[in-house]
Motif scaffolding. Structure first.
Motif, PDB file in Angstrom:
ATOM      1  N   VAL A 137      75.028  -2.243  15.391  1.00 41.66           N
ATOM      2  CA  VAL A 137      75.009  -1.816  16.795  1.00 41.66           C
ATOM      3  C   VAL A 137      73.818  -2.497  17.458  1.00 41.66           C
ATOM      4  O   VAL A 137      72.679  -2.333  17.024  1.00 41.66           O
ATOM      5  CB  VAL A 137      74.845  -0.281  16.910  1.00 41.66           C
ATOM      6  CG1 VAL A 137      74.957   0.158  18.353  1.00 41.66           C
ATOM      7  CG2 VAL A 137      75.869   0.442  16.046  1.00 41.66           C
ATOM      8  N   SER A 138      74.083  -3.290  18.507  1.00 42.39           N
ATOM      9  CA  SER A 138      72.983  -4.002  19.156  1.00 42.39           C
ATOM     10  C   SER A 138      72.967  -3.748  20.659  1.00 42.39           C
ATOM     11  O   SER A 138      73.888  -3.174  21.221  1.00 42.39           O
ATOM     12  CB  SER A 138      73.074  -5.503  18.878  1.00 42.39           C
ATOM     13  OG  SER A 138      74.252  -6.047  19.414  1.00 42.39           O
ATOM     14  N   ASN A 139      71.893  -4.221  21.271  1.00 39.72           N
ATOM     15  CA  ASN A 139      71.605  -4.055  22.697  1.00 39.72           C
ATOM     16  C   ASN A 139      71.372  -2.587  23.049  1.00 39.72           C
ATOM     17  O   ASN A 139      71.793  -2.105  24.101  1.00 39.72           O
ATOM     18  CB  ASN A 139      72.696  -4.673  23.574  1.00 39.72           C
ATOM     19  CG  ASN A 139      72.156  -5.035  24.943  1.00 39.72           C
ATOM     20  OD1 ASN A 139      70.974  -5.325  25.104  1.00 39.72           O
ATOM     21  ND2 ASN A 139      73.007  -5.004  25.939  1.00 39.72           N
ATOM     22  N   LEU A 140      70.667  -1.917  22.144  1.00 42.45           N
ATOM     23  CA  LEU A 140      70.286  -0.526  22.389  1.00 42.45           C
ATOM     24  C   LEU A 140      68.992  -0.502  23.201  1.00 42.45           C
ATOM     25  O   LEU A 140      68.170  -1.414  23.091  1.00 42.45           O
ATOM     26  CB  LEU A 140      70.047   0.205  21.063  1.00 42.45           C
ATOM     27  CG  LEU A 140      71.238   0.313  20.116  1.00 42.45           C
ATOM     28  CD1 LEU A 140      70.785   0.879  18.778  1.00 42.45           C
ATOM     29  CD2 LEU A 140      72.319   1.161  20.732  1.00 42.45           C
ATOM     30  N   GLY A 141      68.804   0.543  23.971  1.00 39.75           N
ATOM     31  CA  GLY A 141      67.549   0.716  24.687  1.00 39.75           C
ATOM     32  C   GLY A 141      66.417   0.915  23.685  1.00 39.75           C
ATOM     33  O   GLY A 141      66.612   1.436  22.592  1.00 39.75           O
ATOM     34  N   TYR A 142      65.212   0.496  24.058  1.00 40.04           N
ATOM     35  CA  TYR A 142      64.088   0.566  23.128  1.00 40.04           C
ATOM     36  C   TYR A 142      63.615   1.996  22.889  1.00 40.04           C
ATOM     37  O   TYR A 142      62.865   2.251  21.953  1.00 40.04           O
ATOM     38  CB  TYR A 142      62.949  -0.328  23.612  1.00 40.04           C
ATOM     39  CG  TYR A 142      63.378  -1.777  23.591  1.00 40.04           C
ATOM     40  CD1 TYR A 142      63.571  -2.431  22.386  1.00 40.04           C
ATOM     41  CD2 TYR A 142      63.633  -2.467  24.768  1.00 40.04           C
ATOM     42  CE1 TYR A 142      64.008  -3.743  22.346  1.00 40.04           C
ATOM     43  CE2 TYR A 142      64.061  -3.786  24.737  1.00 40.04           C
ATOM     44  CZ  TYR A 142      64.243  -4.422  23.529  1.00 40.04           C
ATOM     45  OH  TYR A 142      64.677  -5.716  23.496  1.00 40.04           O
ATOM     46  N   ASN A 143      64.064   2.947  23.698  1.00 41.17           N
ATOM     47  CA  ASN A 143      63.738   4.358  23.475  1.00 41.17           C
ATOM     48  C   ASN A 143      64.846   5.097  22.738  1.00 41.17           C
ATOM     49  O   ASN A 143      64.773   6.295  22.540  1.00 41.17           O
ATOM     50  CB  ASN A 143      63.448   5.051  24.811  1.00 41.17           C
ATOM     51  CG  ASN A 143      62.196   4.506  25.456  1.00 41.17           C
ATOM     52  OD1 ASN A 143      61.221   4.207  24.784  1.00 41.17           O
ATOM     53  ND2 ASN A 143      62.229   4.368  26.770  1.00 41.17           N
TER      54      ASN A 143
ATOM     55  N   ILE B 141      67.708   2.773  12.935  1.00 42.27           N
ATOM     56  CA  ILE B 141      67.363   1.840  13.989  1.00 42.27           C
ATOM     57  C   ILE B 141      66.250   0.967  13.436  1.00 42.27           C
ATOM     58  O   ILE B 141      65.270   1.468  12.879  1.00 42.27           O
ATOM     59  CB  ILE B 141      66.926   2.588  15.265  1.00 42.27           C
ATOM     60  CG1 ILE B 141      68.142   3.319  15.847  1.00 42.27           C
ATOM     61  CG2 ILE B 141      66.320   1.622  16.277  1.00 42.27           C
ATOM     62  CD1 ILE B 141      67.881   4.103  17.091  1.00 42.27           C
ATOM     63  N   VAL B 142      66.412  -0.331  13.556  1.00 40.54           N
ATOM     64  CA  VAL B 142      65.436  -1.266  13.005  1.00 40.54           C
ATOM     65  C   VAL B 142      64.213  -1.301  13.916  1.00 40.54           C
ATOM     66  O   VAL B 142      64.335  -1.409  15.137  1.00 40.54           O
ATOM     67  CB  VAL B 142      66.064  -2.665  12.841  1.00 40.54           C
ATOM     68  CG1 VAL B 142      65.043  -3.665  12.349  1.00 40.54           C
ATOM     69  CG2 VAL B 142      67.256  -2.584  11.896  1.00 40.54           C
ATOM     70  N   GLU B 143      63.044  -1.189  13.276  1.00 39.95           N
ATOM     71  CA  GLU B 143      61.784  -1.167  14.018  1.00 39.95           C
ATOM     72  C   GLU B 143      60.906  -2.346  13.617  1.00 39.95           C
ATOM     73  O   GLU B 143      60.981  -2.830  12.484  1.00 39.95           O
ATOM     74  CB  GLU B 143      61.026   0.134  13.734  1.00 39.95           C
ATOM     75  CG  GLU B 143      61.742   1.367  14.202  1.00 39.95           C
ATOM     76  CD  GLU B 143      61.003   2.643  13.844  1.00 39.95           C
ATOM     77  OE1 GLU B 143      60.169   2.623  12.917  1.00 39.95           O
ATOM     78  OE2 GLU B 143      61.264   3.663  14.496  1.00 39.95           O
ATOM     79  N   ASP B 144      60.067  -2.778  14.540  1.00 41.73           N
ATOM     80  CA  ASP B 144      59.078  -3.804  14.264  1.00 41.73           C
ATOM     81  C   ASP B 144      58.077  -3.251  13.250  1.00 41.73           C
ATOM     82  O   ASP B 144      57.576  -2.142  13.433  1.00 41.73           O
ATOM     83  CB  ASP B 144      58.363  -4.197  15.560  1.00 41.73           C
ATOM     84  CG  ASP B 144      57.345  -5.284  15.338  1.00 41.73           C
ATOM     85  OD1 ASP B 144      56.204  -4.938  14.952  1.00 41.73           O
ATOM     86  OD2 ASP B 144      57.674  -6.460  15.554  1.00 41.73           O
ATOM     87  N   LYS B 145      57.785  -4.003  12.209  1.00 43.48           N
ATOM     88  CA  LYS B 145      56.926  -3.466  11.147  1.00 43.48           C
ATOM     89  C   LYS B 145      55.467  -3.322  11.558  1.00 43.48           C
ATOM     90  O   LYS B 145      54.714  -2.606  10.916  1.00 43.48           O
ATOM     91  CB  LYS B 145      57.043  -4.302   9.881  1.00 43.48           C
ATOM     92  CG  LYS B 145      56.527  -5.712   9.981  1.00 43.48           C
ATOM     93  CD  LYS B 145      56.729  -6.433   8.664  1.00 43.48           C
ATOM     94  CE  LYS B 145      56.300  -7.885   8.769  1.00 43.48           C
ATOM     95  NZ  LYS B 145      56.512  -8.573   7.498  1.00 43.48           N
ATOM     96  N   PHE B 146      55.044  -3.968  12.639  1.00 43.00           N
ATOM     97  CA  PHE B 146      53.661  -3.853  13.085  1.00 43.00           C
ATOM     98  C   PHE B 146      53.478  -2.781  14.152  1.00 43.00           C
ATOM     99  O   PHE B 146      52.497  -2.055  14.153  1.00 43.00           O
ATOM    100  CB  PHE B 146      53.155  -5.202  13.606  1.00 43.00           C
ATOM    101  CG  PHE B 146      53.158  -6.272  12.552  1.00 43.00           C
ATOM    102  CD1 PHE B 146      52.300  -6.211  11.463  1.00 43.00           C
ATOM    103  CD2 PHE B 146      54.056  -7.324  12.621  1.00 43.00           C
ATOM    104  CE1 PHE B 146      52.310  -7.188  10.477  1.00 43.00           C
ATOM    105  CE2 PHE B 146      54.079  -8.303  11.646  1.00 43.00           C
ATOM    106  CZ  PHE B 146      53.204  -8.242  10.570  1.00 43.00           C
ATOM    107  N   THR B 147      54.446  -2.686  15.068  1.00 41.29           N
ATOM    108  CA  THR B 147      54.297  -1.736  16.183  1.00 41.29           C
ATOM    109  C   THR B 147      55.087  -0.454  15.974  1.00 41.29           C
ATOM    110  O   THR B 147      54.897   0.510  16.705  1.00 41.29           O
ATOM    111  CB  THR B 147      54.766  -2.375  17.499  1.00 41.29           C
ATOM    112  OG1 THR B 147      56.170  -2.652  17.409  1.00 41.29           O
ATOM    113  CG2 THR B 147      53.992  -3.645  17.809  1.00 41.29           C
ATOM    114  N   ASN B 148      56.015  -0.444  15.010  1.00 39.43           N
ATOM    115  CA  ASN B 148      56.920   0.682  14.765  1.00 39.43           C
ATOM    116  C   ASN B 148      57.779   1.017  15.981  1.00 39.43           C
ATOM    117  O   ASN B 148      58.247   2.140  16.120  1.00 39.43           O
ATOM    118  CB  ASN B 148      56.155   1.920  14.297  1.00 39.43           C
ATOM    119  CG  ASN B 148      55.564   1.726  12.931  1.00 39.43           C
ATOM    120  OD1 ASN B 148      56.130   1.023  12.101  1.00 39.43           O
ATOM    121  ND2 ASN B 148      54.422   2.324  12.693  1.00 39.43           N
TER     122      ASN B 148
END
Length: 91
Positions: free
Chosen positions: A5-11, A32-39
């Motif tokens: 599932v892509s193009n989800l809102g960042y919240n 939901i995949v998160e950035d490993k530095f900023t979470n």
């Protein structure tokens, strides 16, 4: 069936993802995949549905649906690539 599932809102939260898919059937996992530095969310995720027919119906009905002003892309996830271990990029 693993669904991308892509193009989800960042919240967008896991609970939001589950609430979208639960009406189509059983969900064995969602993430939901998160950035490993900023979470923070990268705007895409995966939903695992054990029943293929339910997964296909979810894909058919949710692909192209607008959520929070963004048009989602929903498709069957390709199988994971096999990793061959350490590779030296400098050879």
């Amino acid at each position: 069936m693993n669904i991308y599932v892509s193009n989800l809102g960042y919240n967008f939260q896991i609970e939001d993802l589950v609430n979208l898919f639960i009406e189509y059937g059983v969900i064995s996992s969602a993430r939901i995949v998160e950035d490993k530095f900023t979470n923070k969310s990268k705007g895409f995720g995966f939903v695992e549905m054990p029943n293929r027919l339910e997964g296909e119906k979810a894909i058919l009905e949710l692909n192209g649906k607008e959520i929070d002003g963004r048009v989602m892309s929903v498709a069957e996830a390709p199988p994971p690539r096999e990793r061959s271990g350490y590779q030296n990029r400098y050879r």
